[in-house]
Design a protein around this motif. Structure first.
Motif, mmCIF file in Angstrom:
data_model
loop_
_atom_site.group_PDB
_atom_site.id
_atom_site.type_symbol
_atom_site.label_atom_id
_atom_site.label_comp_id
_atom_site.label_asym_id
_atom_site.label_seq_id
_atom_site.Cartn_x
_atom_site.Cartn_y
_atom_site.Cartn_z
ATOM 1 N N ILE A 163 48.284 -77.601 72.257
ATOM 2 C CA ILE A 163 48.366 -78.437 71.050
ATOM 3 C C ILE A 163 47.559 -77.818 69.918
ATOM 4 N N GLN A 164 46.388 -77.294 70.248
ATOM 5 C CA GLN A 164 45.542 -76.672 69.228
ATOM 6 C C GLN A 164 46.245 -75.490 68.563
ATOM 7 N N SER A 165 47.088 -74.800 69.313
ATOM 8 C CA SER A 165 47.819 -73.652 68.775
ATOM 9 C C SER A 165 49.143 -74.050 68.127
ATOM 10 N N GLY A 166 49.449 -75.365 68.091
ATOM 11 C CA GLY A 166 50.652 -75.831 67.414
ATOM 12 C C GLY A 166 51.841 -76.081 68.315
ATOM 13 N N GLU A 167 51.628 -76.078 69.634
ATOM 14 C CA GLU A 167 52.703 -76.322 70.600
ATOM 15 C C GLU A 167 52.519 -77.744 71.150
ATOM 16 N N PHE A 168 53.388 -78.689 70.694
ATOM 17 C CA PHE A 168 53.151 -80.108 70.925
ATOM 18 C C PHE A 168 53.975 -80.719 72.065
ATOM 19 N N SER A 169 54.595 -79.922 72.905
ATOM 20 C CA SER A 169 55.513 -80.472 73.908
ATOM 21 C C SER A 169 54.837 -81.472 74.851
ATOM 22 N N SER A 170 53.560 -81.277 75.182
ATOM 23 C CA SER A 170 52.888 -82.210 76.094
ATOM 24 C C SER A 170 52.554 -83.540 75.427
ATOM 25 N N LEU A 171 52.658 -83.590 74.090
ATOM 26 C CA LEU A 171 52.397 -84.819 73.349
ATOM 27 C C LEU A 171 53.652 -85.664 73.183
#
Length: 361
Positions: A163-171
């Motif tokens: 998420i910190q790197s901009g990959e939001f799939s787990s959210l």
């Protein structure tokens, strides 16, 4: 011999003064209210950064070691701040009206780098929240957090590193708290509330918990993303984490108060559910643009007085605003001693931190 003695004395004095100046060099951090400060001093120049989520500003200053003073210009006003160094803490005190725009009273900044110490070494013992201000995180606490972080990865679906790197799939999915408020995420980020953006550009990751920000026009708030197995630190109210640490959680707000269990969001579904009726419809965008409200505040103290009149009396003060800096209806961000922040617009509309209307004339 007399000339030699005078020359040696002058050299000694010069070395002494140089040594004192070097001791001042470094990076200092601290907080006054909800405004965080980061001061970097290099010789005779200094740079002061101020941050309160809803605004960020920088001031270039000159260091007058003889008079123990920092001087410069901020928003067209001359600034004069006296300083006092004790051990590893630097106290700044405003000396004129221009300096009051930076801080209304004395603020203590603690030294986090300097005197030859590597910044990477200092960051390992820095505080839990860089932008939230002062910090007192110990290396012992960090090591215990590291072990719990290792355990949590096997049981959580919230990937805060991604998420910190901009990959939001787990959210992705629908999150809701006990107060009925809802957050919805897709693979591009936050989709509800509308017109609010999840910003991870200046996010920090400590103890397995990611701290980022939510931005909505000129307003903003903090957002904490906590995988299962992690524990929030004690809040600014001194109380413990009230969330269910066996689950992934989200917390949002202006200040770190984690003692209200109803404020934590938990994942309802990995789908974007229809939650119509569970949240208050956001109408702050339209309201703050109205020019026919019959109210036209002059800013400054009038914003404080107006907030007290409409919302009930609290000890409040203006800490940020955009009067004279926008073609739209300006606002003042008003902070109270209980940690709450409201945005008081010149047309009398008052918004809370998530952009929802508290009062509309």
């Amino acid at each position: 011999m007399k000339r030699v003695s005078i020359f040696v004395s002058l050299i000694f004095l010069l070395v002494l003064l140089t040594g004192c100046s070097k001791n001042l060099n470094g990076i200092y951090e601290g907080k006054n209210g909800i405004v965080s400060y980061r001061l970097e001093i290099k010789g005779k120049v200094a740079s002061l950064r101020m941050n309160a989520l809803v605004f960020e500003d920088n001031v270039d200053l000159s260091v007058d070691s003889k008079n123990k003073e920092l001087t410069g210009t901020y928003r067209d006003d001359e600034v004069s701040l006296s300083y006092e160094m004790k051990e590893e803490a630097l106290t700044l005190t405003p000396k004129n009206s221009g300096a009051l725009k930076i801080t209304s009273d004395s603020v203590v900044l603690k030294k986090i780098t300097g005197n030859g110490e590597k910044e990477s070494e200092k960051h390992s013992s820095s505080t839990w929240s860089e932008d939230a201000g002062t910090s007192t995180k110990s290396s012992t606490n960090k090591s215990s957090q590291k072990s719990s972080s290792t355990e949590e990865k096997s049981s959580t679906t919230l990937d805060v590193t991604a998420i910190q790197s901009g990959e939001f799939s787990s959210l992705v999915g629908t999150w809701q708290n006990a107060n009925g408020k809802v957050l919805k995420f897709d693979r591009q980020g936050l989709v509800e509330p509308q017109d609010t953006r999840l910003n991870t550009n200046r996010s920090t990751l400590e103890g397995g918990i990611l701290k980022a920000s939510l931005q909505h026009e000129f307003t903003g708030s903090m957002i904490y993303l906590a995988p299962s197995g992690t524990v929030f630190p004690d809040g600014v109210d001194g109380k413990h984490d009230a969330s269910d640490s066996s689950k992934d959680r989200i917390w949002t707000g202006q200040q770190g108060i984690f003692s209200d269990a109803n404020e934590f969001y938990y994942k309802m579904s990995s789908e974007l559910l229809d939650t119509t009726g569970t949240t208050v419809k956001r109408s702050g965008d339209d309201a703050r643009k109205r020019r026919n409200t019959g109210v036209w505040l002059s800013g400054g103290q009038s914003s404080v007085d107006y907030a007290n009149e409409k919302l009930g009396f609290k000890e409040r003060e203006v800490f940020a605003g955009n009067y004279g800096m926008t073609d739209e209806i300006p606002y003042n961000a008003v902070h109270s001693t209980d940690g709450s922040v409201v945005w008081v617009y010149q047309n009398g509309v008052i918004l809370q931190e998530d952009g929802q209307i508290l009062y509309e004339p």
